[in-house]
Enzyme design. Structure first.
Site, PDB file in Angstrom:
ATOM      1  CG  HIS A  81      -0.449  -0.180   2.699  1.00  0.00           C
ATOM      2  ND1 HIS A  81       0.161   0.960   3.676  1.00  0.00           N
ATOM      3  CD2 HIS A  81       0.183  -0.715   3.654  1.00  0.00           C
ATOM      4  CE1 HIS A  81       0.602   0.849   4.429  1.00  0.00           C
ATOM      5  NE2 HIS A  81       0.850  -0.364   4.770  1.00  0.00           N
ATOM      6  CG  ASP A  82      -0.118   4.355   1.441  1.00  0.00           C
ATOM      7  OD1 ASP A  82      -1.060   4.693   1.078  1.00  0.00           O
ATOM      8  OD2 ASP A  82      -0.706   3.463   2.363  1.00  0.00           O
ATOM      9  N   GLY A 124       4.795  -0.835   2.700  1.00  0.00           N
ATOM     10  CA  GLY A 124       4.259   0.440   2.551  1.00  0.00           C
ATOM     11  C   GLY A 124       4.957   1.698   2.388  1.00  0.00           C
TER      12      GLY A 124
END
Length: 258
Positions: free
Chosen positions: A121-122, A139
């Site tokens: 994520h991200d 992340g």
């Protein structure tokens, strides 16, 4: 014309561009957008708020856009945005963003994501990167352009990898890796420059030699970082490569591996 195999499950709300191909047993969710010419092979899952650009190829059993593996994620409407002409190989996994990281995971153009690699994520990937088999980006990792991440590499959350860097196979990367540098080991340390990568990109001898001298001053001299950067500014040509190296080191938040 779109080619959708009769066994594929494509939600009627999904947006498919022209010449998209969907293989057997693939699953395409309702909020997915797929650009023209993209090919989805058999047993691929694409879900969530995922946008795929043009000409991508996703191989069997990859999972794209499934929820982030973050306990803080509470179902927020985050996104995964993938550019054009990327190749995503078997069993690779890519997750969308989270509220704590800007709500988006982004992949640029012409990247090769090999088997079993993970983009958490991200994360933000630039263009023309190679993420090899089994490599994992935690992340919020930033990978700029023309980076090679070797097989089974683990990159810690919030680490930044500069343009043209090379991460040796099996490395554990817990600090930022500057542009054009070769980093390897546990924990990864700098091992010179990615000279072969620069040659492949057409860097001439003068540019490479200037970067070698810059590298020695910043990372191998006994000068403090601030003094080393000032010495480089005074003594070396203000090329784009030298400036990007200086800027990267100055702006590093996690600290630069050495």
């Amino acid at each position: 014309m779109k080619k959708i195999h009769e066994t594929a499950l494509v939600d009627r709300h999904a947006e498919l561009g022209s010449d998209v191909e969907i293989g057997p047993y693939a699953i395409i969710g309702p909020q997915v957008k797929i650009g023209k010419g993209t090919k989805i092979r058999s047993h691929v899952v694409v879900e969530g708020r995922t946008t795929l650009g043009e000409g991508n190829v996703i191989f069997s059993f990859a999972t794209v856009g499934t929820p982030p593996q973050d306990l803080k994620y509470k179902g927020e409407a985050s996104e995964l945005i993938i550019g054009n002409y990327n190749t995503i190989r078997e069993y690779a996994s890519l997750n969308p963003g989270t509220q704590g990281g800007g709500m988006v995971t982004q992949v640029g153009d012409y990247n090769l994501l090999m088997m079993y690699c993970h983009i958490a994520h991200d994360c933000t990937l630039g263009n023309r990167n190679i993420i090899a088999n089994g490599a994992t980006l935690g992340g919020h990792v930033v990978v700029e352009d023309f980076v090679i991440v070797g097989g089974l590499v683990g990159v810690h959350q919030f680490v930044r990898i500069g343009s043209g860097a090379l991460l040796g196979a099996g490395s554990m990367v817990s600090k930022d890796v500057p542009p054009f540098c070769n980093a390897t080991g546990d924990r990864a340390r700098l091992c010179g420059l990615n000279v072969e990568g620069m040659r492949r990109r057409g860097f001439d001898r003068t540019r490479i030699e200037t970067l070698k001298k810059t590298y020695r001053v910043i990372f191998q001299s006994k000068l403090k970082t601030r003094d080393a950067l000032e010495k480089v500014r005074r003594e070396f040509p203000a090329s784009d490569e030298v400036q990007s190296l200086i800027s990267f080191v100055m702006n590093s938040q996690r600290g630069v591996c050495r």
